[in-house]
Enzyme design. Sequence first.
Site, PDB file in Angstrom:
ATOM      1  N   LYS A  10     -37.896 -21.584  30.693  1.00  0.00           N
ATOM      2  CA  LYS A  10     -38.921 -22.151  31.571  1.00  0.00           C
ATOM      3  C   LYS A  10     -39.329 -21.132  32.635  1.00  0.00           C
ATOM      4  O   LYS A  10     -40.525 -20.949  32.906  1.00  0.00           O
ATOM      5  CB  LYS A  10     -38.403 -23.417  32.248  1.00  0.00           C
ATOM      6  CG  LYS A  10     -39.435 -24.069  33.172  1.00  0.00           C
ATOM      7  CD  LYS A  10     -38.874 -25.279  33.907  1.00  0.00           C
ATOM      8  CE  LYS A  10     -37.941 -24.873  35.030  1.00  0.00           C
ATOM      9  NZ  LYS A  10     -37.617 -25.995  35.937  1.00  0.00           N
ATOM     10  N   SER A 156     -35.670 -19.552  45.899  1.00  0.00           N
ATOM     11  CA  SER A 156     -36.177 -18.199  45.621  1.00  0.00           C
ATOM     12  C   SER A 156     -37.621 -18.236  45.156  1.00  0.00           C
ATOM     13  O   SER A 156     -38.306 -17.213  45.159  1.00  0.00           O
ATOM     14  CB  SER A 156     -35.311 -17.527  44.556  1.00  0.00           C
ATOM     15  OG  SER A 156     -35.394 -18.226  43.321  1.00  0.00           O
ATOM     16  N   GLN A 157     -38.115 -19.418  44.761  1.00  0.00           N
ATOM     17  CA  GLN A 157     -39.500 -19.525  44.290  1.00  0.00           C
ATOM     18  C   GLN A 157     -40.507 -19.203  45.391  1.00  0.00           C
ATOM     19  O   GLN A 157     -41.627 -18.774  45.097  1.00  0.00           O
ATOM     20  CB  GLN A 157     -39.756 -20.915  43.721  1.00  0.00           C
ATOM     21  CG  GLN A 157     -39.047 -21.160  42.399  1.00  0.00           C
ATOM     22  CD  GLN A 157     -39.258 -22.566  41.881  1.00  0.00           C
ATOM     23  OE1 GLN A 157     -39.965 -23.373  42.481  1.00  0.00           O
ATOM     24  NE2 GLN A 157     -38.646 -22.876  40.750  1.00  0.00           N
ATOM     25  N   ASP A 297     -28.490 -23.861  39.032  1.00  0.00           N
ATOM     26  CA  ASP A 297     -29.015 -24.821  38.059  1.00  0.00           C
ATOM     27  C   ASP A 297     -27.944 -25.274  37.077  1.00  0.00           C
ATOM     28  O   ASP A 297     -28.109 -26.303  36.401  1.00  0.00           O
ATOM     29  CB  ASP A 297     -30.202 -24.234  37.293  1.00  0.00           C
ATOM     30  CG  ASP A 297     -31.516 -24.400  38.041  1.00  0.00           C
ATOM     31  OD1 ASP A 297     -31.557 -25.178  39.014  1.00  0.00           O
ATOM     32  OD2 ASP A 297     -32.503 -23.746  37.655  1.00  0.00           O
TER      33      ASP A 297
END
Length: 412
Positions: A10, A156-157, A297
Amino acid sequence: MTLVEIPGSKSVTARGLFLAAAAHGTTTLGRPLHSDDTEGFAEGLVKLGYRVDRQPGAWTIEGRPSGPGVAEADVFCRDGATTARFLPALAAAGTGTFHFDASGQMRRRPLGPLTDALQELGVDLTFHGEPGHHPLTVRANGVKGGELTLDAGLSSQFLTALLLLGPLTAEGLRITVTDLVSVPYVEITLEMMRRFGVDVRREGKTFVVPPTPYQACEYPVEPDASTASYFLAAAAVTGRTVTIPGLGSDALQGDVRFADVLREMGAHVELTPDSVTVAGPSDGLRGITVNMRDISDTVPTLAAIAPFASGPVRIEDVYNTRIKECDRLDACEENLRAMGIEVATGRDWIEIQPGPPTGALVKCRRDHRIAMAFSVTGLLVDGVTLDDPECVKKTFPGFHQALAELRANWGV
């Protein structure tokens, strides 16, 4: 040994879509992930006027370095955090008025550090509800660039969105980071930017992004390491062996390091440049204390098999898991307690005591990772059911079928 084919990453698919849209020329993404999140990202690009041809096994994107091909658009980001955070940054580099909204779940997740940075760069941005959250409108007229200080301690996005934006600005960006979580995801971004022709220089905590144009390329998407964690965990906890082809020591994704966590717990792990194999120990897994800040995650994956270890499993430095699709520490605690397992949690940690779980209804909270993780628990525990099994479509629509095939192959 059982081979399990894992769908595309993803994270890589989302970054590839942004980079392809921003590049000069036509890019083909090979073996992209087909899921609700990535389809939502691709549809967002189409709404913004980009040409995206989605065929089985390959997506072709015609780049528009000047920005969106329409003067106005309404984009619904669904549940996708990459869509909700990356596309407003992409739109800001163009010209026009672009409205963004998302699901109720995504509306609750923060954008503030990113939107603050965009506004500091002069982007005209309006919130239509809570500041720092969707829905919002970007009135774009290009981005000059400049220097920024960014706190990426929640996601971090925020940094990735700005890194991806940098080459589209007139002068480039200098981004100084005061805190940063999930560092391997930033490394994915930097390596993929290099593949599209842009080298980011690092000076200590500062990322220097030049205004160098992106160039289209052929880009193969590697299997999703976070998704692979469920099958690796299944092998480790059942004493079986599984191999994931296409994902090994050369992988971009940091979550391949979950295999190292299983190794510390006693599993046998073999890592080649393009595969990972995990064999569960005959005498069971050991307890462990582990910092999972960079691979957060996979926290639910470890939590879901922790009761089967011989000693306590303590996972530390994972506060950011509380602001994912749901509060994942709380969700893990609730579901493990429902199975009769003793659990304690703090702000950024969870500790799980060993013990035999009992069957229970897993409350997924619309979170694909909770659903997939506790499905692994169900391999060894009768009566484990999910209240929302379809939420896995966010990243792996075929998950339940794949796990059922593994169960049948192993006879568990």
